[in-house]
Every structure is written in C-alpha cells, then in structure tokens.
Design a protein around this motif. Structure first.
Motif, short mmCIF file in Angstrom:
data_model
loop_
_atom_site.label_atom_id
_atom_site.label_comp_id
_atom_site.label_asym_id
_atom_site.label_seq_id
_atom_site.Cartn_x
_atom_site.Cartn_y
_atom_site.Cartn_z
N GLY A 3 -3.84 -63.50 40.02
CA GLY A 3 -3.19 -64.75 40.41
C GLY A 3 -2.03 -65.09 39.50
N THR A 4 -2.23 -64.95 38.18
CA THR A 4 -1.17 -65.25 37.22
C THR A 4 -0.01 -64.26 37.36
OG1 THR A 4 -2.84 -66.07 35.67
CG2 THR A 4 -0.66 -65.65 34.78
N GLY A 5 -0.34 -63.00 37.60
CA GLY A 5 0.69 -61.98 37.79
C GLY A 5 1.56 -62.27 39.01
N ILE A 6 0.91 -62.65 40.11
CA ILE A 6 1.67 -62.98 41.32
C ILE A 6 2.55 -64.21 41.08
CG2 ILE A 6 1.46 -63.79 43.72
CD1 ILE A 6 -1.08 -62.08 43.93
N ALA A 7 1.99 -65.23 40.42
CA ALA A 7 2.76 -66.44 40.13
C ALA A 7 3.97 -66.12 39.25
CB ALA A 7 1.87 -67.47 39.44
N SER A 8 3.78 -65.27 38.24
CA SER A 8 4.89 -64.88 37.36
C SER A 8 5.95 -64.12 38.13
CB SER A 8 4.36 -64.03 36.21
OG SER A 8 3.39 -64.72 35.45
N PHE A 9 5.51 -63.25 39.03
CA PHE A 9 6.46 -62.46 39.85
C PHE A 9 7.27 -63.39 40.76
CE2 PHE A 9 7.47 -60.23 43.81
CZ PHE A 9 8.19 -59.16 43.33
N VAL A 10 6.59 -64.32 41.41
CA VAL A 10 7.28 -65.26 42.30
C VAL A 10 8.27 -66.11 41.52
CG1 VAL A 10 6.95 -67.29 43.79
CG2 VAL A 10 5.43 -65.33 44.01
N PHE A 11 7.84 -66.61 40.36
CA PHE A 11 8.71 -67.45 39.52
C PHE A 11 9.95 -66.69 39.09
CE2 PHE A 11 10.00 -68.81 35.24
CZ PHE A 11 10.34 -70.13 35.50
N THR A 12 9.77 -65.42 38.73
CA THR A 12 10.86 -64.62 38.20
C THR A 12 11.83 -64.17 39.29
OG1 THR A 12 9.42 -63.82 36.44
CG2 THR A 12 11.45 -62.58 36.83
N ASN A 13 11.29 -63.80 40.47
CA ASN A 13 12.11 -63.14 41.49
C ASN A 13 12.52 -64.03 42.66
OD1 ASN A 13 12.10 -60.08 40.70
ND2 ASN A 13 10.01 -60.81 40.36
N PHE A 14 11.86 -65.16 42.82
CA PHE A 14 12.17 -66.02 43.96
C PHE A 14 12.44 -67.46 43.50
CE2 PHE A 14 9.46 -62.60 45.52
CZ PHE A 14 10.23 -62.11 46.59
N GLY A 15 13.17 -67.57 42.40
CA GLY A 15 13.42 -68.88 41.82
C GLY A 15 14.13 -69.85 42.75
N ASP A 16 14.97 -69.33 43.66
CA ASP A 16 15.72 -70.20 44.55
C ASP A 16 15.09 -70.31 45.93
OD1 ASP A 16 17.64 -70.69 42.60
OD2 ASP A 16 18.73 -68.85 43.10
N ALA A 17 13.95 -69.68 46.14
CA ALA A 17 13.31 -69.75 47.45
C ALA A 17 12.76 -71.15 47.70
CB ALA A 17 12.17 -68.72 47.53
N ASP A 18 12.57 -71.48 48.97
CA ASP A 18 12.08 -72.81 49.33
C ASP A 18 10.57 -72.78 49.48
OD1 ASP A 18 11.72 -75.36 50.12
OD2 ASP A 18 12.66 -75.16 52.10
N TRP A 19 9.86 -73.22 48.43
CA TRP A 19 8.40 -73.32 48.45
C TRP A 19 7.99 -74.80 48.41
CZ3 TRP A 19 5.34 -68.84 48.49
CH2 TRP A 19 6.01 -67.65 48.23
#
Length: 572
Positions: free
Chosen positions: A433-449
């Motif tokens: 879970g933490t790995g996925i969150a870190s990946f999303v934070f790093t690679n999709f910073g401008d995505a609309d979540w």
C-alpha cells in the motif's frame, strides 16, 4: 518532571488494579459460571427470542466465522447508505451534508472493523443521528465481534478434544450486555460530570477575548467517548479526538480514558488463562506483552521529554520537553504514554498530534502497530499474539527434532501454513500500500484524484513518506490514528485504506480461530518429559525473539526510509 512521570506510573498501576479482577470475571462469565451480572439474563433471553437465536446450540469454528462475516456484512450495507443520505435524516441540527460514496465506503468499513480511521472531520462531518445509530452502534458491535471471536478461540483449548466451540451469538450478546454497556454507562457519567457535553442542541456561539465569533459544536458526546475507549475503537466525536477540550476536559478525564482503553485488552489475556485453567500460561503471555510495551514506552517518553534537537541548536530552552502538538493541560510525558497505549492496543484515539511528535517517537508508534500484539485490541490482541506463538512452537519443534505441540495438540503443516499466511499478510498490505501511494505521489502529481497527489503531503521529504507509511500501517492494524499532515479524504486514500482495513481485520481473526478449531479437533496428547511447555520463561523469550525478528525483517527498510532518515537529518 517527576510529577509527570509519577502520573504515568499511577495510571498504569490503576489499570492493572481494574484489569486483573475484570479478567477473572470475564472467564467465569463466558464459561457460564455464576456471576453478579446474572440478573441481566432475562434481557439476553429477550434478545435471543426476538433474533431467533438458540444460545445452547453449539457451533464449530466455521459456523462461528460464518456468523461473524454475515452480520458484519449487514452492518456494512446499512452504515454505507445511512452515511450517504444522512442529510435527509433527522437529528441533524447543524445541517451536515451527506458523504460522498468513496468517503462513505471508507468510513463504514473503518467503524465496522474497529479501526475508526476518520477521513471526515468529526463533528462537522456527521450528524447526531449518524453518530448514534451508525458510529456509536458500531463501536459496540465491532468490539463485541472481537471479544466473541476470542472466546470461541478460548473454548477450543478448554476441553481436551472437541469440535463444539460454544455459540458465537451468545458470546457476542454477553460482551455487550455484561461488559461494554455497564462500563460505558459508568464512564459516560464520569465524563459528563467533568464537562463533556451530553445535549442534543446545535452549535453554540461565543465572542472570544479577541472579539471573534466562535462556533462550538456540542452533542451527546460522553457516551460515544466512553465506548470508543472501552472498545478500543478510537473514533472521536470531535475532529481532533481526545485533544479536544470538550472530549477530554482535564487530567482526570485523561486518566480515565487512558485506563479505559487498556483494561479489556489486558483482562482478555488473563481471562484466557482462567478460562482454559492454565493461569501460568496467561501470566507468561502477559509478561511478554508488558515487556514489549515498556520497550516501546520508555524510549517514547525519553524522546518527547528530550525536546527537539533542531530547536536546542538555536539555544532555546526546552525544559518542558517537545511541546509542539501537545496540550498544555497534559504535558509531554502522559502524551507519550497515550501515544504508546493507543498504538499497542489499536485504539487510535489521540490526546496530542502524532504528526508533531519527534521522529523516533513516530518510529515506536509505527512499530507498535506493526507488531499489533502487545495487549492488542479487544479480543484480537490475544489472537494476533497466538500467530507468533504458533510460529515459535513450530521453530522450537524443529530445533529439538520432534513434532511441535501446543497444549496437548500436534501442530502440523496445515496450521503452520495458515500462521505463515497471516504473518505475511500485514507486511504485504502495509508495504504494498505504501509503495503504491509513493508511486502515485511521485508519478501522477498533477492527476485529478479529487485532491491532487501533489497536494497530499505537507512534508514531501522523509516525513512525508512516514505520513503515508503511518496511514497504511494504522489501517492494517485497525488502529485509526493518523499523521494529519496527509490529505487523506480523496478517492485514492478512501478506497485503498478501505480495502486494507477490511483485509487487515477479518483474515487475522479467521486465521487464529481456524488454527484453534483444527487443533481442538485433534486427539489430545498427554504431557511427557519431551513436551514443550508454553508457560516457561524459555519459551516466552523464544516467542519474544520471533516477534522481534519477524518484524525487524519485514519493516526495517521502510522505517529506515521514514522516521530513521528524518531523525538523522534533524540531528545533523
């Protein structure tokens, strides 16, 4: 300073004074022996009659777990829709809106599984109706679910060979009528007389000394605050939980709330020994858990009383310790004690902001939730510990070259496989879970979540990683506390932590109960000279070593990237 430390010692000793006789009472009550609460039997019989339950019907472990999953599924659906449409229901004087589907999904799972992770802000996020008839209701039922599961587990070791493990519904009902309700009533009265609100009126207003108009939320909070601690739930009436001056008005209420969240977890450990007639085993388990607690508590208090090294370098005195995020009413010592208690017993309530604690304190908080078996939550603490115990039995058997046994039953491949799966589950959920969150934070910073990943963290460095690690760890441990620098009310965090919470709750209950049920059905083997005794100092040390090694191997890299890296950065 000495007075503050004396408060910590006195609080723990008072906890033991209550928990020890409570453990004896619970063992007698669940065993069906005569107790002073037998006057409640007509009430329980009425509940059984209305519900169509035959409390004398014996269940095996599979039937008990089926009952558990069925009734919890009903509560999930019920709670989801009430939260979704709370704005259209009565008892909403402040006009709080209904939740979004993803927030409702997260919240109802959180309260059903005894986690109470709150991605909404307390009094401004839910109505009085929802607080009472969903959240407070689930405070009772989730705690009773854990206690009833533990008693099914107890029953497996009471008789030499059996597949009849009592009746889950009887244990569930008695957990509420003879334990949670009476203690909650007593505690709510204490809180009410010390300043915690109990009215149904809407927000009040007052003019501050600065001339500002301040809206103060109220409501019937005392009852919920009582059961949130007694049931190791932790979800507060107000957004800042027990750091709020109405939820926790004074040092007296602070002590009462601290004692409340510890007494049932400790009592259940002792009740296990009295119930199966092996008191020495229970005290041995209690000893290991207590040593584990103090190994977390002592460095936590030291860290908080030592102050912030970065501020010390500026020549600023910190004689009171690290006071950022603390309530002056309480101080750093008892706040450090609370942070240890709330993370080892999976309560998750706070009387200070964990996000403001020193990095090493964060390390011990995380580790307490990762171990999740030093007393643990209501009922489930002993179940979590049992997994470590079975692995210790298995390793010890290999070391001496004989088939592992526990309490007269052979531990074979099937039981060890279940224990191994449950052991690997927590690291998988937390680290993935933490790995996925870190990946999303790093690679999709401008995505609309809903809230962009780039805006999740107030501290994007090492502390930001700790914030994400803490959120996943708290969800898996069914703890519910959080680092509030993390923006968590968005689709990603609501869905991901919801899934982690539900898996982290039910599989670690089903696994130990399944092992106990399988062992109970096997032929009883009398003790011999070669029998490994589970109530000795040697085996206690073996179990403690298993706990240390497994968690060190699983979590050290993640802890090194978060709180340890932050500590050395702050130090130098």
């Amino acid at each position: 300073m000495n007075t503050e430390l004396l408060g910590v010692v006195a609080t723990y000793l008072l906890t033991l004074v209550i928990a020890i006789p409570l453990g004896k009472y619970l063992a007698k009550m669940f065993a069906g022996e005569k107790t002073w609460t037998d006057f409640l039997r007509p009430l329980e019989n009425g509940i059984y009659k209305i519900s169509g339950i035959n409390p004398k019907e014996q269940m095996d472990w599979k039937q008990s777990m089926k009952a558990l999953l069925t009734v919890n599924s009903v509560w999930l659906v019920y709670g989801f829709f009430v939260l979704l449409y709370q704005d259209k229901l009565p008892l909403n004087p402040d006009g709080n809106p209904g939740m979004t589907p993803d927030l409702s999904f997260n919240t109802v799972i959180s309260f059903v599984v005894n986690c109470n992770l709150q991605h909404y802000s307390g009094e401004s996020g839910v109505s009085y109706f929802t607080q009472h008839f969903v959240l407070m209701f689930l405070h009772f039922t989730s705690a009773a679910t854990g206690i009833a599961s533990a008693v099914v587990f107890f029953k497996a070791f009471r008789d030499k060979t059996t597949s009849s493990l009592g009746n889950f519904w009887e244990y569930f009902v008695k957990s509420i009528t003879r334990l949670l309700l009476p203690l909650s009533l007593l505690m709510a009265i204490i809180l009410a007389f010390n300043g915690t609100p109990t009215s149904y009126e809407a927000r009040d207003q007052y003019i501050s000394l600065q001339g500002d108009t301040v809206n103060v939320s109220r409501g019937p909070a005392a009852g919920m605050i009582a059961i949130k601690h007694l049931g190791t739930n932790g979800g507060g009436w107000f957004g800042v939980n027990s750091a709020h001056p109405l939820e926790n008005p004074s040092y007296v209420t602070n002590t009462v709330e601290l004692i409340a969240q510890m007494i049932i977890p400790i009592a259940m450990v002792l009740a296990f020994g009295y119930f199966i007639r092996r008191k020495k085993l229970a005290w041995t388990i209690f000893g290991v858990m207590t040593i584990g607690m103090f190994l977390l508590l002592i460095p936590t208090i030291s860290s908080e009383l030592g102050g912030n090294p970065a501020i010390a370098k500026m020549g600023i005195s910190q004689t009171a310790g690290a006071m950022e995020g603390k309530e002056v009413r309480f101080g750093p010592a008892i706040s450090a004690y609370w942070s240890t208690v709330t993370t080892i017993v999976s309560t998750g309530s706070v009387n200070s902001m964990h996000d403001s604690t020193m990095p090493l304190t964060g390390l011990w908080q995380l580790l307490a939730m990762m171990v999740n078996s030093f007393y643990g939550g209501c009922g489930v603490g002993i179940l979590n510990y049992f997994i470590y115990l079975i692995i210790a039995v298995f390793i010890s058997g290999l070391m001496v070259g004989r088939t592992p046994e526990f309490l007269g039953h052979k531990v074979e491949a099937r039981e060890v496989k279940i224990a191994a799966v449950i052991t690997l589950l927590s690291p998988f959920l937390i680290l993935t879970g933490t790995g996925i969150a870190s990946f999303v934070f790093t690679n999709f910073g401008d995505a609309d979540w809903t809230v962009k990943p780039a805006n999740w963290l107030n501290n994007p460095g090492f502390h930001g990683f700790s914030e994400m690690l803490y959120e996943m760890t708290s969800s898996n441990a069914n703890n519910g506390s959080g680092y509030e620098g993390l923006g968590d009310n968005n689709i990603f965090w609501n869905i991901s932590t919801g899934l982690v919470m539900i898996l982290g709750r039910f599989l670690p209950i089903i696994g130990p109960v399944a092992i106990a049920g399988l062992l109970a059905s096997k032929k009883f083997i009398p003790e011999s000279a070669g029998t490994l005794k589970a109530d000795t100092m040697t085996f206690a040390l073996m179990t403690f070593a298993v706990i240390v090694v497994l968690n060190a191997l699983s979590y050290f890299p993640a802890l090194a990237l978060g709180p340890l890296a932050e500590y050395f950065t702050l130090l130098h």
